[in-house]
Motif scaffolding. Structure first.
Motif, PDB file in Angstrom:
ATOM      1  N   ALA A 143       0.821  -1.222   0.000  1.00 33.51           N
ATOM      2  CA  ALA A 143       0.000   0.000   0.000  1.00 33.51           C
ATOM      3  C   ALA A 143       0.851   1.267   0.000  1.00 33.51           C
ATOM      4  O   ALA A 143       0.500   2.265   0.631  1.00 33.51           O
ATOM      5  CB  ALA A 143      -0.953   0.001   1.187  1.00 33.51           C
ATOM      6  N   GLY A 144       1.984   1.231  -0.712  1.00 32.83           N
ATOM      7  CA  GLY A 144       2.832   2.413  -0.820  1.00 32.83           C
ATOM      8  C   GLY A 144       3.678   2.703   0.397  1.00 32.83           C
ATOM      9  O   GLY A 144       4.335   3.735   0.466  1.00 32.83           O
ATOM     10  N   LYS A 145       3.697   1.780   1.376  1.00 34.13           N
ATOM     11  CA  LYS A 145       4.413   2.040   2.625  1.00 34.13           C
ATOM     12  C   LYS A 145       5.557   1.066   2.858  1.00 34.13           C
ATOM     13  O   LYS A 145       6.071   0.957   3.962  1.00 34.13           O
ATOM     14  CB  LYS A 145       3.426   1.971   3.803  1.00 34.13           C
ATOM     15  N   GLY A 146       5.970   0.350   1.799  1.00 29.96           N
ATOM     16  CA  GLY A 146       6.978  -0.692   1.973  1.00 29.96           C
ATOM     17  C   GLY A 146       8.380  -0.301   1.593  1.00 29.96           C
ATOM     18  O   GLY A 146       9.263  -1.154   1.518  1.00 29.96           O
ATOM     19  N   ALA A 147       8.642   0.996   1.344  1.00 26.83           N
ATOM     20  CA  ALA A 147       9.984   1.460   0.996  1.00 26.83           C
ATOM     21  C   ALA A 147      10.445   2.482   2.027  1.00 26.83           C
ATOM     22  O   ALA A 147       9.776   3.487   2.244  1.00 26.83           O
ATOM     23  CB  ALA A 147       9.995   2.073  -0.403  1.00 26.83           C
ATOM     24  N   ILE A 148      11.589   2.206   2.647  1.00 31.01           N
ATOM     25  CA  ILE A 148      12.089   3.072   3.720  1.00 31.01           C
ATOM     26  C   ILE A 148      13.569   3.342   3.499  1.00 31.01           C
ATOM     27  O   ILE A 148      14.363   2.413   3.300  1.00 31.01           O
ATOM     28  CB  ILE A 148      11.868   2.418   5.099  1.00 31.01           C
ATOM     29  N   VAL A 149      13.956   4.612   3.531  1.00 35.86           N
ATOM     30  CA  VAL A 149      15.359   5.008   3.403  1.00 35.86           C
ATOM     31  C   VAL A 149      15.994   4.989   4.788  1.00 35.86           C
ATOM     32  O   VAL A 149      15.452   5.570   5.736  1.00 35.86           O
ATOM     33  CB  VAL A 149      15.486   6.409   2.775  1.00 35.86           C
ATOM     34  N   VAL A 150      17.143   4.324   4.907  1.00 31.51           N
ATOM     35  CA  VAL A 150      17.858   4.257   6.191  1.00 31.51           C
ATOM     36  C   VAL A 150      19.254   4.834   6.004  1.00 31.51           C
ATOM     37  O   VAL A 150      19.854   4.731   4.938  1.00 31.51           O
ATOM     38  CB  VAL A 150      17.940   2.814   6.713  1.00 31.51           C
TER      39      VAL A 150
END
Length: 437
Positions: free
Chosen positions: A153-160
């Motif tokens: 739902a568009g929430k599965g990519a996270i920059v660390v």
């Protein structure tokens, strides 16, 4: 006299309201059904209480109501095989088959397709368990992008930005299972610098018709702060996308991808959405989606002058040809999403939305998370409304859209104030492209 088309739109968000709104202006369309729809679609179409993922129920509805064209909004029913089921029942649906929809449903598979096709994309390593992910981090540079391979739902990519932060995100995805099966496979992806671009095309598997390029805003807060969301706003077209850049994207990304799918025995029909990063070394693919973007659709469709029903029906029937071209208004569109307080985390719903009937007539309100309760429209989701305005300049479109938002209110209402702000002050004059490829 032959009857007009009966069209079924599948979904309940702002994108689906925008599709229904655009389809209702088609002279060939007589009746529009939306399943399940929302508080806005109820005013322009017939809502039917069937879930977007209830494929047998949708097939039965399409048969019973003699639906001529079904337009699928969200990715999940596509990934579950809605188009396949409709084809087996002798029904016409616009969208890719389940096998073709893997381009979005499995980011790991999409990477494999891109590598085989020679399509420029971020380097990525696929991991399937937490221990392997930890070991891989020792060999990678930061910042890094961690992506769930499946639908999130568009929430599965996270920059660390550090190994510690990466391990926390990976533990959240792979051990706590916060995204469920979407994180059965996880990509550890190279971080790309540049400006993002949404590049969508309509295709019947052979002919490709590019839509106006758009730019969306994924972070919750102004200046790209806060968590990722499903999208807090968008605008179209994007001034930096010249005819030359469009040709480059088509020649290096879109056509090779479709050709590689055909080589694998997959004919892709529907919308192919390329999420790109415009890097100093040229455009690179961040992800592919198998449907119209949300909120990009709410910024692109108000500018489309071509009959949408005829376009989508022709694509679904594999009847596009080199004679097709798309007509666009010589204007720009700015879309701002109005969301519930607490989104994308926990939020309350059921609040009456005040001011909908006082919004200026030169502004479009596309409902997303709303429903009708007695004589009121109330909130029913995280992203509640998408407010869109067209004008000859970005400055004017922004003024119209934010002036309209001042009319709206409900407890906790939140929105970004910087949508398309970077485009204000330029000398861009929108000139409709030919729309052919």
């Amino acid at each position: 006299m032959p009857r007009g088309l009966t069209v079924l739109v599948v979904g309940s968000g702002g994108r689906e309201h925008a599709l229904a709104w655009a389809l209702q202006s088609s002279p060939s369309v007589e009746h529009i059904l939306v399943a399940p729809g929302n508080g806005g679609t109820a005013a322009i179409a017939e809502n039917v209480p069937i879930a977007a993922t209830d494929i047998p129920g949708l097939v039965a509805l399409a048969r019973e109501r003699q639906v001529d064209l079904t337009v699928v909004g969200p990715e999940e029913p596509l990934a579950r095989g809605l188009v396949d089921a409709f084809a087996a029942a002798g029904l016409t649906a616009f969208g890719p088959t389940a096998e073709a929809a893997r381009i979005e449903a499995s980011k790991a598979w999409a990477k494999d397709v891109m590598r085989a096709a020679g399509v420029p994309t971020a380097e990525a390593q696929v991991v399937t368990d937490f221990a392997a992910a930890q070991a891989a981090l020792e060999r990678l540079d930061f910042p890094l992008v961690i992506k769930a391979s499946g639908l999130a739902a568009g929430k599965g990519a996270i920059v660390v930005s550090s190994r510690r932060e990466a391990e926390e995100v990976l533990h959240w995805m792979m051990v706590q299972r916060a995204l469920g099966s979407a994180a059965d496979e996880v990509l550890l992806e190279e971080y790309l610098e540049g400006r993002e671009l949404s590049f969508l095309v309509v295709t019947d598997g052979t002919t490709v018709l590019p839509l106006l390029p758009a730019r969306d805003y994924k972070r919750l807060g102004d200046n790209d702060t806060g968590p990722n969301t499903g999208g807090m706003g968008a605008y179209a077209p994007v001034p930096e996308v010249t005819d030359e850049l469009q040709r480059t994207i088509l020649e290096r990304i879109i056509h090779p991808t479709l050709a590689e799918l055909r080589r694998r025995g997959i004919v892709y029909r529907g919308v192919l959405y390329a999420g790109l990063m415009l890097t100093p070394r040229g455009p690179k693919v961040l992800e592919f989606n198998c449907r119209f973007g949300d909120p990009e659709a709410q910024a692109i469709l108000p500018l489309l002058e071509t009959d949408l029903a005829t376009l989508l029906l022709s694509a679904a029937r594999a009847e596009l040809s080199g004679n097709w071209s798309l007509d666009w208004k010589p204007a720009v569109c700015v879309t701002v999403v109005v969301a519930s307080g607490g989104y994308p985390g926990t939020y309350a719903t059921g609040f009456p939305i005040a001011g909908l009937d006082t919004v200026p007539s030169d502004v479009l309100i596309f409902h997303a998370g709303t429903r009708r309760a007695n004589d009121h429209v109330v909130t029913a989701g995280g992203r509640v409304l998408a407010v869109s305005a067209t004008a000859s300049t970005f400055a004017e479109a922004r003024e119209r859209v934010y002036r309209a938002i001042e009319h709206l209110s409900f407890p906790g209402m939140t929105f970004r104030r910087d949508i398309a702000l970077a485009e204000v002050g330029g000398n861009f004059k929108p000139t409709p492209p030919s729309g052919t490829a």
